[in-house]
Design an enzyme around this catalytic site. Structure first.
Site, PDB file in Angstrom:
ATOM      1  N   GLY A 188      -0.344   5.110  -0.666  1.00  0.00           N
ATOM      2  CA  GLY A 188      -1.197   5.879   0.241  1.00  0.00           C
ATOM      3  C   GLY A 188      -0.404   6.953   0.969  1.00  0.00           C
ATOM      4  N   GLU A 199      -9.535   2.200  15.325  1.00  0.00           N
ATOM      5  CA  GLU A 199     -10.850   1.605  15.067  1.00  0.00           C
ATOM      6  C   GLU A 199     -11.028   0.273  15.794  1.00  0.00           C
ATOM      7  OE1 GLU A 199     -13.622   2.591  13.385  1.00  0.00           O
ATOM      8  OE2 GLU A 199     -12.708   4.558  13.211  1.00  0.00           O
ATOM      9  N   ASP A 223       0.573   7.200   4.151  1.00  0.00           N
ATOM     10  CA  ASP A 223       1.665   6.735   5.010  1.00  0.00           C
ATOM     11  C   ASP A 223       2.798   6.134   4.187  1.00  0.00           C
ATOM     12  OD1 ASP A 223      -0.057   7.537   6.928  1.00  0.00           O
ATOM     13  OD2 ASP A 223      -0.318   5.586   7.880  1.00  0.00           O
ATOM     14  N   SER A 257      -8.598   2.397   3.692  1.00  0.00           N
ATOM     15  CA  SER A 257      -8.541   3.082   4.979  1.00  0.00           C
ATOM     16  C   SER A 257      -9.821   3.852   5.287  1.00  0.00           C
ATOM     17  CB  SER A 257      -7.330   3.995   5.056  1.00  0.00           C
ATOM     18  OG  SER A 257      -7.475   5.043   4.146  1.00  0.00           O
ATOM     19  N   GLY A 312       0.831  -1.208   0.000  1.00  0.00           N
ATOM     20  CA  GLY A 312       0.000   0.000   0.000  1.00  0.00           C
ATOM     21  C   GLY A 312       0.860   1.249   0.000  1.00  0.00           C
ATOM     22  N   ILE A 313       1.965   1.194  -0.751  1.00  0.00           N
ATOM     23  CA  ILE A 313       2.949   2.292  -0.728  1.00  0.00           C
ATOM     24  C   ILE A 313       2.381   3.600  -1.286  1.00  0.00           C
ATOM     25  CG2 ILE A 313       3.959   1.769  -2.999  1.00  0.00           C
ATOM     26  CD1 ILE A 313       6.712   2.378  -1.793  1.00  0.00           C
ATOM     27  N   LEU A 354      -2.372  -8.323  -2.118  1.00  0.00           N
ATOM     28  CA  LEU A 354      -2.373  -9.244  -0.970  1.00  0.00           C
ATOM     29  C   LEU A 354      -3.454 -10.318  -1.049  1.00  0.00           C
ATOM     30  CD1 LEU A 354      -1.615  -7.082   2.208  1.00  0.00           C
ATOM     31  CD2 LEU A 354      -0.077  -7.947   0.474  1.00  0.00           C
ATOM     32  N   TYR A 384     -14.200  -2.710   8.995  1.00  0.00           N
ATOM     33  CA  TYR A 384     -12.800  -2.271   8.972  1.00  0.00           C
ATOM     34  C   TYR A 384     -12.140  -2.544  10.329  1.00  0.00           C
ATOM     35  CZ  TYR A 384      -8.876   1.056   8.765  1.00  0.00           C
ATOM     36  OH  TYR A 384      -7.632   1.638   8.820  1.00  0.00           O
ATOM     37  N   SER A 430      -5.121   0.082  14.053  1.00  0.00           N
ATOM     38  CA  SER A 430      -5.899   1.315  14.010  1.00  0.00           C
ATOM     39  C   SER A 430      -6.691   1.528  15.290  1.00  0.00           C
ATOM     40  CB  SER A 430      -6.872   1.205  12.830  1.00  0.00           C
ATOM     41  OG  SER A 430      -7.931   2.104  12.967  1.00  0.00           O
TER      42      SER A 430
HETATM   43  P1  GDP Z   1     -12.606   8.580  10.971  1.00  0.00           P
HETATM   44  O1  GDP Z   1     -14.096   8.531  11.136  1.00  0.00           O
HETATM   45  O2  GDP Z   1     -11.938   8.634  12.289  1.00  0.00           O
HETATM   46  O3  GDP Z   1     -12.081   7.498  10.100  1.00  0.00           O
HETATM   47  O4  GDP Z   1     -12.199   9.954  10.253  1.00  0.00           O
HETATM   48  P2  GDP Z   1     -13.028  11.057   9.432  1.00  0.00           P
HETATM   49  O5  GDP Z   1     -12.065  12.137   9.124  1.00  0.00           O
HETATM   50  O6  GDP Z   1     -13.747  10.452   8.260  1.00  0.00           O
HETATM   51  O7  GDP Z   1     -14.141  11.581  10.449  1.00  0.00           O
HETATM   52  C1  GDP Z   1     -13.825  12.156  11.665  1.00  0.00           C
HETATM   53  C2  GDP Z   1     -15.090  12.637  12.352  1.00  0.00           C
HETATM   54  O8  GDP Z   1     -15.617  13.762  11.641  1.00  0.00           O
HETATM   55  C3  GDP Z   1     -16.232  11.602  12.384  1.00  0.00           C
HETATM   56  O9  GDP Z   1     -16.777  11.593  13.689  1.00  0.00           O
HETATM   57  C4  GDP Z   1     -17.261  12.142  11.409  1.00  0.00           C
HETATM   58  O10 GDP Z   1     -18.598  11.807  11.769  1.00  0.00           O
HETATM   59  C5  GDP Z   1     -17.037  13.637  11.555  1.00  0.00           C
HETATM   60  N1  GDP Z   1     -17.502  14.355  10.373  1.00  0.00           N
HETATM   61  C6  GDP Z   1     -18.318  15.463  10.401  1.00  0.00           C
HETATM   62  N2  GDP Z   1     -18.589  15.856   9.148  1.00  0.00           N
HETATM   63  C7  GDP Z   1     -17.943  14.998   8.310  1.00  0.00           C
HETATM   64  C8  GDP Z   1     -17.868  14.929   6.888  1.00  0.00           C
HETATM   65  O11 GDP Z   1     -18.449  15.713   6.144  1.00  0.00           O
HETATM   66  N3  GDP Z   1     -17.058  13.935   6.389  1.00  0.00           N
HETATM   67  C9  GDP Z   1     -16.388  13.032   7.202  1.00  0.00           C
HETATM   68  N4  GDP Z   1     -15.606  12.107   6.652  1.00  0.00           N
HETATM   69  N5  GDP Z   1     -16.475  13.104   8.547  1.00  0.00           N
HETATM   70  C10 GDP Z   1     -17.253  14.059   9.087  1.00  0.00           C
END
Ligand code: GDP
Length: 322
Positions: free
Chosen positions: A11, A125, A13, A82, A8-9, A57, A147, A123
């Site tokens: 991306g 997550e 990271d 991701s 995944g080079i 992979l 994920y 992660s």
């Molecule tokens: P991840 O959810 O940690 O993988 O990272 P994101 O950057 O996608 O989202 C971070 C937080 O921002 C989450 O709690 C989303 O619900 C919130 N968020 C609010 N508005 C948006 C939006 O328009 N796009 C995304 N991607 N996240 C949003």
């Protein structure tokens, strides 16, 4: 010369780690799911300096052939989708790459390159809806999407190969890390890009979901340094890589728009459709172990990160002009 294999080079990271390893004199070989020029944009400036192979992979024989041919001493696994929303749309593919991909890599190492050192990009997550705050290396897993579930599998498989086969295999539990190379599907880049474009008159508003959502946001360049440090130690161990601080989406908006002299409240529209259930609470890492044993500390602050991203987005929008 040390050879590193980065899956995944292409991306975020992968591109930062490639730069770091090339500076250190490594030979860098990386896998990408496609050799089309679009997905390789982040590696444009490293063209000719990293060797690219097509692999996703999914095929054990092909992967083992790569190990036989290139004999890597360090392996960094970034191959994954991701963006977690995708994993709900493609749960089987997400499991194949993010979970099974780790087993395929570990098997290739065990059979062909047992001395190689392995870094698994785990992660935050895996904590999903966390059982305790802040989260550390001993916090129980509670993933909430395909994920996160696949990342738990990869994490535990890495531990299993370390404990049962004696491999130098470790997992970095990565909290959100951003940069100008982050995809705009993630909220920090979505915001910095919009602030730049609105400043230049290319866009008029920014539609967001929950402005009160909080995350532990760090700079990707700092995180790849910690990954490398993890593989230079005497023994393999898992580490949380995080800043230990949280900020809200609203903080991000404030910081990004003020960088371009605007008030975000005039441009940000909250869109209920962009809110995603279930919303995570209190995801924040405890980087104490990394601070102590790796002597690692993020160098770029939240404010510096947002400014760096807005400045890069201004430059890009001016260059592309559309
Ligand atoms: P991840 O959810 O940690 O993988 O990272 P994101 O950057 O996608 O989202 C971070 C937080 O921002 C989450 O709690 C989303 O619900 C919130 N968020 C609010 N508005 C948006 C939006 O328009 N796009 C995304 N991607 N996240 C949003």
């Amino acid at each position: 010369m040390t050879t590193a294999l980065i899956t995944g080079i292409a991306g975020q990271d992968g591109s930062y780690l490639s730069e770091l390893l090339l500076e250190k004199g490594y030979r860098v070989v990386g896998t990408v799911p496609s050799l089309q020029p679009g997905p390789l944009l982040r590696l444009r400036h490293l063209q000719g300096r990293v060797e690219l192979l097509r692999d996703d992979l999914l095929d054990q024989d092909r992967l083992e052939e790569i190990f036989r041919r290139h004999r890597p001493q360090e392996v960094y696994n970034f191959a994954s989708h991701s963006f977690l929303a995708d994993s709900f749309l493609q749960p089987i593919r997400a499991t194949e790459v993010i979970a099974m991909g780790v087993t395929r890599l570990l098997e290739a190492i065990r059979k062909i390159a047992p001395e190689a050192r392995f870094f698994q990009a785990s992660s935050s997550e895996i904590f999903g809806k966390p059982i305790e705050t802040p989260q550390s290396e001993t916090t129980p897993f509670h993933p909430r999407n395909p994920y996160g579930v696949s990342k738990v599998y990869g994490h535990l498989m890495t531990v299993t190969y370390r404990e049962n086969h004696g491999l130098f295999a470790c997992s970095g539990i990565l909290f959100n890390h951003e940069s100008p190379r982050r995809s705009p599907e993630f909220v920090p880049r979505k915001i910095t890009r919009a602030a730049a474009r609105i400043r230049l008159g290319l866009d008029r508003e920014l539609r967001l979901g929950n402005l009160d959502a909080r995350r532990d946001w760090g700079y990707a360049g700092d995180y790849v340094r910690a990954m490398w440090l993890m593989l230079q130690r005497d023994r393999p161990e898992d580490f949380v890589l995080a800043t230990g601080e949280t900020h809200s989406v609203r903080d991000l908006c404030e910081e990004a728009f003020s960088r371009v002299g605007l008030d975000y409240r005039e441009f940000v529209v909250t869109d209920a459709g962009a809110c995603r259930p279930p919303e995570k609470e209190q995801l924040v890492g405890n980087p104490g172990k990394a601070r102590k044993l790796l002597e690692w500390k993020p160098q770029v602050t939240f404010r510096e990160l947002v400014r760096m991203m807005v400045d890069a987005d201004l430059e890009e929008a001016r260059r592309d002009g559309c």
